[in-house]
Scaffold this active site. Structure first.
Site, PDB file in Angstrom:
ATOM      1  N   CYS B  40       7.513  62.270  23.753  1.00  0.00           N
ATOM      2  CA  CYS B  40       6.803  62.446  25.018  1.00  0.00           C
ATOM      3  C   CYS B  40       5.430  61.758  24.942  1.00  0.00           C
ATOM      4  O   CYS B  40       4.839  61.641  23.874  1.00  0.00           O
ATOM      5  CB  CYS B  40       6.626  63.933  25.301  1.00  0.00           C
ATOM      6  SG  CYS B  40       5.842  64.270  26.893  1.00  0.00           S
ATOM      7  N   ASP B  42       2.768  62.942  25.927  1.00  0.00           N
ATOM      8  CA  ASP B  42       1.725  63.952  25.776  1.00  0.00           C
ATOM      9  C   ASP B  42       0.793  63.599  24.599  1.00  0.00           C
ATOM     10  O   ASP B  42       1.255  63.343  23.486  1.00  0.00           O
ATOM     11  CB  ASP B  42       2.373  65.320  25.535  1.00  0.00           C
ATOM     12  CG  ASP B  42       1.385  66.454  25.668  1.00  0.00           C
ATOM     13  OD1 ASP B  42       1.591  67.316  26.533  1.00  0.00           O
ATOM     14  OD2 ASP B  42       0.398  66.487  24.898  1.00  0.00           O
ATOM     15  N   ARG B  44      -0.952  65.299  22.804  1.00  0.00           N
ATOM     16  CA  ARG B  44      -1.038  66.267  21.698  1.00  0.00           C
ATOM     17  C   ARG B  44       0.120  66.149  20.722  1.00  0.00           C
ATOM     18  O   ARG B  44       0.263  66.971  19.819  1.00  0.00           O
ATOM     19  CB  ARG B  44      -1.090  67.690  22.273  1.00  0.00           C
ATOM     20  CG  ARG B  44      -2.303  67.943  23.142  1.00  0.00           C
ATOM     21  CD  ARG B  44      -2.131  69.182  23.983  1.00  0.00           C
ATOM     22  NE  ARG B  44      -1.000  69.045  24.905  1.00  0.00           N
ATOM     23  CZ  ARG B  44      -0.562  70.014  25.713  1.00  0.00           C
ATOM     24  NH1 ARG B  44      -1.171  71.186  25.693  1.00  0.00           N
ATOM     25  NH2 ARG B  44       0.456  69.798  26.510  1.00  0.00           N
ATOM     26  N   HIS B  96       8.916  68.524  23.207  1.00  0.00           N
ATOM     27  CA  HIS B  96       7.955  69.550  22.773  1.00  0.00           C
ATOM     28  C   HIS B  96       7.925  70.684  23.785  1.00  0.00           C
ATOM     29  O   HIS B  96       8.133  70.472  24.983  1.00  0.00           O
ATOM     30  CB  HIS B  96       6.552  68.958  22.569  1.00  0.00           C
ATOM     31  CG  HIS B  96       5.888  68.502  23.830  1.00  0.00           C
ATOM     32  ND1 HIS B  96       4.968  69.263  24.509  1.00  0.00           N
ATOM     33  CD2 HIS B  96       6.019  67.365  24.548  1.00  0.00           C
ATOM     34  CE1 HIS B  96       4.556  68.594  25.577  1.00  0.00           C
ATOM     35  NE2 HIS B  96       5.176  67.442  25.631  1.00  0.00           N
ATOM     36  N   CYS B  99       6.244  71.139  27.842  1.00  0.00           N
ATOM     37  CA  CYS B  99       6.153  69.764  28.370  1.00  0.00           C
ATOM     38  C   CYS B  99       5.744  69.788  29.849  1.00  0.00           C
ATOM     39  O   CYS B  99       6.383  70.463  30.676  1.00  0.00           O
ATOM     40  CB  CYS B  99       7.501  69.072  28.198  1.00  0.00           C
ATOM     41  SG  CYS B  99       7.529  67.401  28.867  1.00  0.00           S
TER      42      CYS B  99
END
Lengths: 186, 231
Positions: B40, B42, B44, B96, B99
Site C-alpha cells: 500500500c 500508506d 507508515r 495492512h 487501510c
C-alpha cells in the site's frame, strides 16, 4: 510508595503459552477493575493506586487489545467452524474493545485531573461514574472472552498457531523468541 | 522544510559511504532482488524497513490498498519486468490493517477517482456482506476486508498471464499474502502462499466459507454502503 505492585506482573515464561497468557492477562484486568473501584469510590486520593492504574491503561491495556484484535481474533476467524458460531461474538467483542479504549481515555483524563488537583475522584459523582462504569463493562467483557473465546481457541488453534502467537506476543513487548527454541532475548 | 530532505540525503549518503566505502559502487552495478513487494502507498508501511532488507533487495510496487488488477498498466509493467528480467522468486502482497483505501469503501461516502480505483474492493465487500454484518465495530470491518483484499490480490496474481508463463517456463515463483499491523510493526502470514499453477487453480475456486450460511445478497437490507455507479 507500595513495593509490591497492586496488579501482579505476568511471569515472563507464560509467553510460551499464549492462551494462558491471555487468561492471566484477564485476571490482571480483574485486579485493575478492583483497583479502579477502590480509587473511584475513595474520598481521599489514593496516589499510588492512581499511578498504577494510569500505567496499566496507557501501556498494558492497549497491548492486550492488539494481542486480541490483530492476532487472536483474525486467526480464530480463519480457524473456527460453523458450529462455533463465533463470528457475531468476535464482532461484538471488537466493538467492546473500541468502547473500552474510549472509556479508558476518559478514565485517564479523570485520573490526571485528580492527581493535578490532589482531589479524590470519588468526591465527584460524575467522576465516580466514569470509574464504576469502566469496571462494570470490563468485567462483562472479560467474562465473555473467558467463557467463549478462549475455550474455542484451545480447541481450534494448532501448535503452530500457538507458537506464532507466542512469537508475536513477545515481539510486541520487545522480546525476540527463537522460532525453534524457547529462549527469549530482549 | 523541503531543504531538510536534501540535507538528510547528504547525511544518509555520507554516513553510508563512511560505513562502507564500496556500498554505492556495488549498488549501482546490479539490481538483483529476489522479491517483488506489492504494498500500500500508506506512508507508515516502509516496505524495505519492515522486512529488514537493504536497497537493491526488494523490488517495490505500491498503490492505494495494494491492488494487483490485471488491467493496470503500471502493475503489469512492474510484474513483467520483475518476472522476466529480474526473475524474482517471490511476490509478496502485503496489506495492512486500518487501510485508508478500504475504509473509504466502507464509509459509503464519495471520494472521487479513488472510488474507481477501489471498485474491486467494493465488490469484495458486497461478496462478504454477511461476514461484515456480524462485525459491529467499524475498524474491525475495515481490517476484515483488508485481509480478504490481500487474498483476492494473491488470487488475481496467480491467474495473471505473466505469472502463469513464469510457471510454464519452470521458473521458481511463490506468491505470498501478508498483512501488516501499524500498531505493532508485525507482519502476519495469511497462509495463502501459491507456488505453482496447480495451487493457483485450487485458489481460483475457493470453497464456500464453511462458517457461514447462504450469501446475504438475498437478505432484505444492504449491509455494504453502495455509492452511485462510478462513470
Amino acid at each position: 510508595m507500595n513495593q509490591v505492585p497492586l496488579i501482579e506482573p505476568l511471569p515472563p515464561e507464560l509467553v510460551h503459552e499464549p492462551l494462558n497468557w491471555l487468561f492471566a492477562e484477564h485476571y490482571r484486568h480483574r485486579q485493575l477493575c478492583h483497583l479502579i473501584e477502590r480509587v473511584g469510590t475513595a474520598t481521599v486520593l489514593l496516589t499510588d493506586e492512581a499511578h498504577e492504574i494510569l500505567t496499566f491503561l496507557r501501556h498494558d491495556m492497549p497491548l492486550h487489545v492488539i494481542d486480541e484484535e490483530d492476532d487472536l481474533f483474525p486467526l480464530l476467524r480463519r480457524r473456527c467452524q460453523a458450529a462455533d458460531e463465533l463470528d457475531s461474538v468476535l464482532g461484538a467483542l471488537s466493538a467492546q474493545h473500541h468502547d473500552d479504549l474510549n472509556r479508558a481515555r476518559a478514565l485517564i483524563d479523570s485520573l490526571e485531573r485528580a492527581l493535578a488537583d490532589g482531589r479524590a475522584p470519588g468526591q465527584d459523582r460524575e467522576s465516580r461514574r466514569v470509574f464504576t462504569d469502566f469496571a462494570l463493562h470490563e468485567r462483562r467483557h472479560i467474562a465473555l472472552e473467558n467463557a467463549v473465546v478462549l475455550p474455542i481457541a484451545r480447541l481450534r488453534l494448532t501448535a503452530a498457531d500457538l507458537r506464532s502467537l507466542s512469537i508475536r506476543l513477545a515481539a510486541r513487548r520487545g522480546l525476540l523468541l527463537d522460532p525453534q527454541g524457547e529462549e527469549a532475548t530482549s | 522544510m523541503i531543504e531538510a530532505l536534501l540535507r538528510n540525503n547528504l547525511d544518509w549518503a555520507a554516513t553510508r559511504t563512511r560505513l562502507d566505502p564500496e556500498y554505492f559502487r556495488r549498488l549501482s552495478e546490479q539490481q538483483a532482488p529476489d522479491y517483488l513487494w506489492i504494498g500500500c502507498s500508506d506512508s507508515r508501511v516502509p516496505a524495505n524497513e519492515i522486512v529488514g532488507l537493504q536497497p537493491g533487495e526488494l523490488f517495490v510496487h505500491r498503490n492505494v490498498a495494494n491492488l494487483a488488477p490485471a488491467q493496470d498498466m503500471n502493475l503489469l509493467a512492474v510484474l513483467q519486468f520483475a518476472l522476466e528480467t529480474l526473475k524474482v522468486r517471490h511476490i509478496i502482497v502485503c496489506g495492512h490493517y486500518g487501510c485508508g483505501g478500504v475504509r473509504a469503501v466502507l464509509d459509503g461516502r464519495r471520494h472521487g477517482i479513488l472510488d474507481h480505483w477501489m471498485q474491486r474492493v467494493q465488490r469484495l465487500c458486497e461478496d462478504h456482506d454477511a461476514d461484515l454484518d456480524a462485525i459491529r465495530d467499524p475498524e474491525t470491518r475495515v481490517n476484515f476486508i483488508c485481509e480478504k483484499n490481500v487474498l483476492a490480490q494473491v488470487r488475481s496474481l496467480s491467474r495473471n498471464p505473466f505469472v502463469v508463463d513464469a510457471w510454464r517456463r519452470g521458473q521458481s515463483l511463490s506468491i505470498h499474502g501478508w498483512i501488516y499491523s501499524i500498531r505493532d510493526g508485525l507482519v502476519r502470514d495469511l497462509e495463502t502462499t501459491v507456488c505453482d499453477a496447480d495451487a493457483a487453480a485450487r485458489l481460483a475456486t475457493p470453497l464456500p466459507s464453511p462458517r457461514r450460511g447462504s450469501s446475504s445478497r438475498t437478505a432484505s437490507r444492504p449491509r455494504v454502503p453502495r455509492r452511485p455507479e462510478a462513470r
